[in-house]
Design an enzyme around this catalytic site. Structure first.
Site, mmCIF file in Angstrom:
data_model
loop_
_atom_site.group_PDB
_atom_site.id
_atom_site.type_symbol
_atom_site.label_atom_id
_atom_site.label_comp_id
_atom_site.label_asym_id
_atom_site.label_seq_id
_atom_site.Cartn_x
_atom_site.Cartn_y
_atom_site.Cartn_z
ATOM 1 C CB THR A 7 -0.880 -0.231 1.092
ATOM 2 O OG1 THR A 7 -0.204 -0.098 2.670
ATOM 3 C CG2 THR A 7 -1.869 -1.048 1.231
ATOM 4 C CB CYS A 8 4.075 2.097 1.545
ATOM 5 S SG CYS A 8 3.689 2.041 3.142
#
Length: 326
Positions: free
Chosen positions: A293-294
């Site tokens: 997700t980063c």
């Protein structure tokens, strides 16, 4: 603080192209807004954060959180928290009143409405005065006068409207004055000047926390592909067919799964940073899709059919928490 933020985690190599920045803000926000730290309270009913009303001096900490939010705006990152609209009205210097209480404290708002509709006899029977109790810190309760000598002024039919107004001002302004002033000082160090006041409260909220309308067509048009996939790959086409067929709630869950947030940047999903990438992740049909997700990076196995992809994707997004199902 007027330059772009560059983040490097100790022990990790690589150039910050947006991913480390995003992780930095996500980690800090989750810690700062943790109710265990006592700076903010969270309501399960409203799903909103608000300042913890307390006499404990945390001015430096609240100022730093204001700076953090200003840095996130400056670096085009949306943040994972939810304040009521009244916060943004206060940041813009707009007056707040009784109607603003409904979003933050709906139970208090309803109670005050009922109070204002009571007869003189009913009000007299309650024995209320212009003095209330509030938390002073470490859980103890302390009296607060809503107006001078409030403990000796009974609430009556003649002054009940004033009572409701002063109670509202106490909750939205007086009880969190020190906390908000420090927070605003930090926020204003990066976000101030005449340009700020061109925003409406809802637009300022969108700048901080993103929008609520998920436009997957915009995201699809800006998506990059890697590790053997392109826009014509069969699993990719199935993925977008399934994604577009989801209802609004599940589309937000999907967005949360792949980006760590169900909110949309103010410029739209075509402008998320880093850009959304879909990579091939083997051909094991038992494997679930996973996400970094980063980096807004989806690892999608090359499933044998659309039904399998649908089943695995829905299982993944319904069970994703934190930074994705890894």
């Amino acid at each position: 603080m007027g330059t772009r933020l560059q983040v490097k985690f100790v022990g990790e190599e690589g150039v910050d192209e947006g991913g480390p920045q995003k992780e930095f803000f996500q980690l800090l926000v989750r810690q700062c807004f943790n109710p265990e730290f006592g700076m903010f309270v969270y309501s399960d009913e409203t799903r909103l954060h608000w300042f913890h009303a307390s006499n404990i001096n945390l001015d430096t900490e609240f100022e730093l959180i204001g700076i953090l939010i200003g840095l996130a705006i400056y670096n085009s990152h949306i943040l994972e928290f939810q304040f009521p609209m009244v916060l943004y009205k206060k940041l813009l210097g707009q007056p707040v009143g009784f109607d603003d209480l409904a979003e933050l404290h709906p139970d208090v708002h309803r109670s005050l409405q009922r109070l204002a509709a009571m007869s003189a006899e009913e009000l007299q029977g309650l024995g209320l005065t212009f003095q209330i109790e509030t938390e002073g810190g470490f859980g103890e309760r302390m009296p607060v006068d809503l107006q001078p000598d409030g403990g000796n002024i009974a609430v009556s039919a003649d002054n009940v409207d004033l009572y409701c107004k002063l109670y509202t001002q106490h909750l939205l302004v007086g009880s969190i004055n020190h906390q908000f002033d420090a927070f605003q000082r930090g926020f204003s160090r990066l976000c101030s000047g005449s340009a700020l006041h061109f925003f409406r409260p809802a637009e300022l909220e969108m700048l901080v926390c993103g929008g609520r309308v998920v436009d997957l067509s915009a995201l699809q048009a800006a998506t990059h592909y890697d590790d053997g996939y392109d826009e014509h790959s069969q699993p990719v086409q199935w993925f977008w067919e399934v994604a577009h067929a989801l209802d609004d709630t599940k589309q937000k869950r999907l967005l949360f799964f792949i980006t760590g947030s169900d909110r949309v940047p103010i410029k739209g999903l075509a402008h998320i940073h880093p850009p959304f990438v879909i990579s091939r992740n083997g051909s094991d049909n038992s494997r679930l899709p996973t996400a970094h997700t980063c980096f807004n990076h989806l690892l999608l196995p090359a499933y044998k059919d659309k039904d399998t992809l649908t089943q695995r994707l829905l299982l993944a997004i319904e069970n994703a928490e934190g930074f994705g199902l890894l």
